[in-house]
Design an enzyme around this catalytic site. Structure first.
Site, PDB file in Angstrom:
ATOM      1  CG  ASP A  98     -19.716  15.667  -9.973  1.00 44.89           C
ATOM      2  OD1 ASP A  98     -18.968  16.094 -10.924  1.00 44.89           O
ATOM      3  OD2 ASP A  98     -20.793  14.903  -9.933  1.00 44.89           O
ATOM      4  CB  ILE A  99     -15.362  18.918 -12.217  1.00 50.10           C
ATOM      5  CG1 ILE A  99     -14.739  19.609 -12.802  1.00 50.10           C
ATOM      6  CG2 ILE A  99     -15.870  17.745 -13.270  1.00 50.10           C
ATOM      7  CD1 ILE A  99     -13.328  20.024 -13.138  1.00 50.10           C
ATOM      8  N   GLY A 154     -14.058   8.468 -15.452  1.00 52.50           N
ATOM      9  CA  GLY A 154     -13.712   9.431 -14.851  1.00 52.50           C
ATOM     10  C   GLY A 154     -14.494  10.590 -15.063  1.00 52.50           C
ATOM     11  CB  VAL A 155     -13.071  14.221 -15.168  1.00 52.38           C
ATOM     12  CG1 VAL A 155     -13.487  15.506 -15.423  1.00 52.38           C
ATOM     13  CG2 VAL A 155     -12.150  14.103 -13.800  1.00 52.38           C
ATOM     14  CG  ASP A 156     -13.797  12.142 -21.165  1.00 49.33           C
ATOM     15  OD1 ASP A 156     -14.550  13.302 -21.472  1.00 49.33           O
ATOM     16  OD2 ASP A 156     -13.084  11.604 -21.924  1.00 49.33           O
ATOM     17  CB  SER A 173      -2.494  12.908 -15.786  1.00 57.68           C
ATOM     18  OG  SER A 173      -2.371  13.289 -17.243  1.00 57.68           O
ATOM     19  N   GLY A 232      -5.721  10.298 -12.466  1.00 50.64           N
ATOM     20  CA  GLY A 232      -7.010   8.945 -12.162  1.00 50.64           C
ATOM     21  C   GLY A 232      -6.332   7.846 -12.986  1.00 50.64           C
ATOM     22  CE1 TYR A 254      -5.495   7.879 -20.249  1.00 47.22           C
ATOM     23  CE2 TYR A 254      -4.616  10.193 -20.790  1.00 47.22           C
ATOM     24  CZ  TYR A 254      -5.352   9.147 -21.171  1.00 47.22           C
ATOM     25  OH  TYR A 254      -5.983   8.867 -22.236  1.00 47.22           O
TER      26      TYR A 254
HETATM   27  N1  AR6 Z   1     -15.246  15.598 -10.535  1.00 45.75           N
HETATM   28  C1  AR6 Z   1     -13.978  15.950 -10.052  1.00 45.75           C
HETATM   29  N2  AR6 Z   1     -12.655  14.955 -10.088  1.00 45.75           N
HETATM   30  C2  AR6 Z   1     -13.146  13.868 -10.635  1.00 45.75           C
HETATM   31  C3  AR6 Z   1     -14.503  13.284 -10.997  1.00 45.75           C
HETATM   32  C4  AR6 Z   1     -15.620  14.348 -11.001  1.00 45.75           C
HETATM   33  N3  AR6 Z   1     -16.864  14.036 -11.395  1.00 45.75           N
HETATM   34  N4  AR6 Z   1     -14.187  11.826 -11.457  1.00 45.75           N
HETATM   35  C5  AR6 Z   1     -12.869  11.654 -11.056  1.00 45.75           C
HETATM   36  N5  AR6 Z   1     -12.368  12.612 -10.612  1.00 45.75           N
HETATM   37  P1  AR6 Z   1      -9.431  10.727 -14.494  1.00 45.75           P
HETATM   38  P2  AR6 Z   1      -7.052  11.138 -16.168  1.00 45.75           P
HETATM   39  C6  AR6 Z   1     -10.818  12.704 -10.299  1.00 45.75           C
HETATM   40  O1  AR6 Z   1      -9.211   9.262 -14.460  1.00 45.75           O
HETATM   41  O2  AR6 Z   1      -6.102  10.566 -14.904  1.00 45.75           O
HETATM   42  C7  AR6 Z   1     -10.872   8.919 -18.853  1.00 45.75           C
HETATM   43  O3  AR6 Z   1     -11.521   7.492 -19.354  1.00 45.75           O
HETATM   44  C8  AR6 Z   1     -10.116  11.281 -10.249  1.00 45.75           C
HETATM   45  O4  AR6 Z   1     -10.047  10.942  -8.898  1.00 45.75           O
HETATM   46  O5  AR6 Z   1     -10.876  11.262 -14.779  1.00 45.75           O
HETATM   47  O6  AR6 Z   1      -6.574  12.167 -16.829  1.00 45.75           O
HETATM   48  C9  AR6 Z   1     -10.476   9.847 -20.041  1.00 45.75           C
HETATM   49  O7  AR6 Z   1     -11.530   9.527 -21.123  1.00 45.75           O
HETATM   50  C10 AR6 Z   1      -8.709  11.897 -10.446  1.00 45.75           C
HETATM   51  O8  AR6 Z   1      -7.923  12.579  -9.383  1.00 45.75           O
HETATM   52  O9  AR6 Z   1      -8.237  11.295 -15.922  1.00 45.75           O
HETATM   53  C11 AR6 Z   1      -9.244   9.401 -20.437  1.00 45.75           C
HETATM   54  O10 AR6 Z   1      -9.183   8.261 -20.973  1.00 45.75           O
HETATM   55  C12 AR6 Z   1      -8.948  13.048 -11.536  1.00 45.75           C
HETATM   56  O11 AR6 Z   1     -10.255  13.278 -11.430  1.00 45.75           O
HETATM   57  C13 AR6 Z   1      -8.679   8.951 -19.025  1.00 45.75           C
HETATM   58  O12 AR6 Z   1      -9.689   8.749 -18.229  1.00 45.75           O
HETATM   59  C14 AR6 Z   1      -8.523  12.481 -12.866  1.00 45.75           C
HETATM   60  O13 AR6 Z   1      -8.972  11.057 -13.070  1.00 45.75           O
HETATM   61  C15 AR6 Z   1      -8.002  10.303 -18.435  1.00 45.75           C
HETATM   62  O14 AR6 Z   1      -7.460   9.945 -17.359  1.00 45.75           O
END
Ligand code: AR6
Length: 173
Positions: free
Chosen positions: A19-20, A41-43, A127, A129, A131
């Site tokens: 987990d980041i 997601g990560v955000d 991007s 997840g 996106y």
């Molecule tokens: N730690 C590490 N990696 C993670 C975590 C975590 N806690 N949670 C998810 N991932 P995403 P995007 C992975 O959707 O595609 C948000 O709503 C996940 O499995 O977080 O750039 C933002 O506000 C995937 O491989 O980001 C934007 O609106 C990767 O992180 C939008 O999503 C990225 O997934 C951005 O979408």
């Protein structure tokens, strides 16, 4: 007398499954959106774990958010890291398929890290997840850009969320 020739130490790139928000590095990179006001997601995980100081700093430092492909830093609030470097990846689902928008996120994150003096960074797969970028290409774009960008950053940790992501990144490192 001329000084020693300039040189660049190559950074170490490693992959961990996890987990980041738990990473003990100088800065963690957030896969944000242009508004920079949190999300899923990560955000979502970073804003939850970092607490309200992260959102306050986003509002204060980025009243108009960030452009796709750009990066900017805030406090990391309660996280073990000192800073969050927010990047805005392209939204593949919405037709943003110019690969340079994705590589720009990694290049700009390293530039911002250099401005801060951050030497260790943790990245998610930007991007890949919600996106919707194809995961193999998201990994290759990350690794190519990290290896090809001159920087003082010494350690980059790719944080894989789950075993399949770990295997994918490890296989392409
Ligand atoms: N730690 C590490 N990696 C993670 C975590 C975590 N806690 N949670 C998810 N991932 P995403 P995007 C992975 O959707 O595609 C948000 O709503 C996940 O499995 O977080 O750039 C933002 O506000 C995937 O491989 O980001 C934007 O609106 C990767 O992180 C939008 O999503 C990225 O997934 C951005 O979408």
């Amino acid at each position: 007398m001329p000084g020693p020739p300039p040189y660049r130490r190559l950074m170490d790139i490693e992959v961990v499954e996890g987990d980041i928000t738990q990473q003990d590095v100088d800065a963690v990179v957030n896969a944000a959106n242009r508004a920079m006001r949190g999300g899923g997601g990560v955000d979502g995980a970073i804003h939850r774990a970092g607490g309200p100081a992260v959102l306050e700093d986003c509002r204060r430092r980025f009243p108009n958010g960030l452009a796709t492909g750009d990066a900017g830093w805030t406090t990391a609030g309660l996280l073990p890291a000192r800073w969050v470097i927010h990047v805005v990846g392209p939204n593949h689902h919405r037709g943003e398929r110019d690969r340079s928008l994705l590589t720009s996120c990694y290049r700009r994150a390293l530039e911002v890290a250099d401005e801060l003096g951050a030497r260790s960074l943790a990245f998610p797969l930007v991007s890949a997840g919600s996106y919707g970028s194809p995961k193999e290409d998201a990994v290759d774009a990350a690794l190519e850009t990290l290896r090809g960008t001159p920087t003082h950053v010494e350690l980059v940790r790719m944080v894989a969320f789950g075993r399949p992501a770990y295997d994918l990144i490890a296989g392409r490192l």
